[in-house]
Design a protein around this motif. Structure first.
Motif, PDB file in Angstrom:
ATOM      1  N   HIS A  53      22.897  24.595  26.578  1.00  0.00           N
ATOM      2  CA  HIS A  53      22.370  25.853  27.114  1.00  0.00           C
ATOM      3  C   HIS A  53      21.864  26.783  26.013  1.00  0.00           C
ATOM      4  O   HIS A  53      21.012  27.628  26.259  1.00  0.00           O
ATOM      5  CB  HIS A  53      23.440  26.555  27.940  1.00  0.00           C
ATOM      6  CG  HIS A  53      22.971  27.804  28.613  1.00  0.00           C
ATOM      7  ND1 HIS A  53      22.137  27.780  29.710  1.00  0.00           N
ATOM      8  CD2 HIS A  53      23.202  29.105  28.333  1.00  0.00           C
ATOM      9  CE1 HIS A  53      21.875  29.027  30.085  1.00  0.00           C
ATOM     10  NE2 HIS A  53      22.511  29.845  29.273  1.00  0.00           N
ATOM     11  N   THR A  54      22.386  26.628  24.820  1.00  0.00           N
ATOM     12  CA  THR A  54      22.035  27.554  23.734  1.00  0.00           C
ATOM     13  C   THR A  54      21.231  26.896  22.622  1.00  0.00           C
ATOM     14  O   THR A  54      21.055  27.488  21.554  1.00  0.00           O
ATOM     15  CB  THR A  54      23.311  28.158  23.130  1.00  0.00           C
ATOM     16  OG1 THR A  54      24.134  27.099  22.629  1.00  0.00           O
ATOM     17  CG2 THR A  54      24.072  28.986  24.149  1.00  0.00           C
ATOM     18  N   SER A  55      20.724  25.695  22.842  1.00  0.00           N
ATOM     19  CA  SER A  55      20.016  24.974  21.778  1.00  0.00           C
ATOM     20  C   SER A  55      18.810  25.743  21.259  1.00  0.00           C
ATOM     21  O   SER A  55      18.469  25.661  20.082  1.00  0.00           O
ATOM     22  CB  SER A  55      19.600  23.587  22.262  1.00  0.00           C
ATOM     23  OG  SER A  55      18.713  23.701  23.350  1.00  0.00           O
ATOM     24  N   HIS A  56      18.171  26.543  22.100  1.00  0.00           N
ATOM     25  CA  HIS A  56      16.995  27.313  21.683  1.00  0.00           C
ATOM     26  C   HIS A  56      17.344  28.408  20.676  1.00  0.00           C
ATOM     27  O   HIS A  56      16.467  28.901  19.962  1.00  0.00           O
ATOM     28  CB  HIS A  56      16.314  27.924  22.902  1.00  0.00           C
ATOM     29  CG  HIS A  56      17.140  28.956  23.602  1.00  0.00           C
ATOM     30  ND1 HIS A  56      18.229  28.622  24.384  1.00  0.00           N
ATOM     31  CD2 HIS A  56      17.051  30.305  23.617  1.00  0.00           C
ATOM     32  CE1 HIS A  56      18.771  29.734  24.855  1.00  0.00           C
ATOM     33  NE2 HIS A  56      18.080  30.764  24.412  1.00  0.00           N
ATOM     34  N   LEU A  57      18.605  28.786  20.584  1.00  0.00           N
ATOM     35  CA  LEU A  57      18.986  29.883  19.693  1.00  0.00           C
ATOM     36  C   LEU A  57      19.068  29.472  18.235  1.00  0.00           C
ATOM     37  O   LEU A  57      19.072  30.326  17.353  1.00  0.00           O
ATOM     38  CB  LEU A  57      20.326  30.476  20.138  1.00  0.00           C
ATOM     39  CG  LEU A  57      20.324  31.108  21.517  1.00  0.00           C
ATOM     40  CD1 LEU A  57      21.719  31.573  21.889  1.00  0.00           C
ATOM     41  CD2 LEU A  57      19.343  32.266  21.576  1.00  0.00           C
TER      42      LEU A  57
END
Length: 147
Positions: A53-57
């Motif tokens: 869910h947070t890979s884009h961060l």
């Protein structure tokens, strides 16, 4: 939220205590954490789901200090708890940011080997996103209802 913010006092205190007192303090803190978890219920830790869910961060790695805007935004948030938890995440980012992926592999938490130095930043960003939608109070969504 309270477990993160209350844990901030541990690191500064420990060097001033004897080893025996350190053990007593940490065992007591751990027991309180377990008690809280049992009382309120704790959803399972889905580390891989969190990371997906947070890979884009992780792209924020190019910014010299990605916590500057997080802390600035938190200080003006209508809920004063927001700044407390974001400062906590910023502190833990400083303490644990040098830990490479795989550092936590022997913690017995399923998926912990995938955690990396961006854990605190990712948690701070998710908290920021959540609290931008729910500005007045913390939810216990995901926790079982108490009788």
């Amino acid at each position: 939220m309270h477990l993160i913010t209350s844990s901030l006092f541990l690191s500064p205190m420990l060097p001033y205590l004897s080893q025996n007192s350190q053990v007593i303090l940490l065992r007591g803190y751990f027991a309180s954490t377990i008690e809280w978890s049992i009382t309120y219920g704790v959803p399972g830790l889905d580390i891989q789901g969190f990371l997906n869910h947070t890979s884009h961060l992780s792209s924020e790695a190019r910014v010299p200090n990605p916590f500057l805007d997080i802390v600035q935004s938190a200080t003006t948030h209508p809920n004063d708890r927001m700044s407390k938890i974001q400062y906590g995440f910023a502190y833990f980012s400083l303490v644990y940011s040098a830990r490479p992926k795989g550092y936590f592999k022997d913690t017995e938490l399923q998926g912990a080997e995938a955690l990396d130095e961006w854990l605190s930043l990712k948690a701070a960003r998710l908290t920021e996103e959540y609290m931008s939608e729910v500005t007045t109070s913390w939810s216990q969504e995901g926790f079982p209802a108490r009788d």
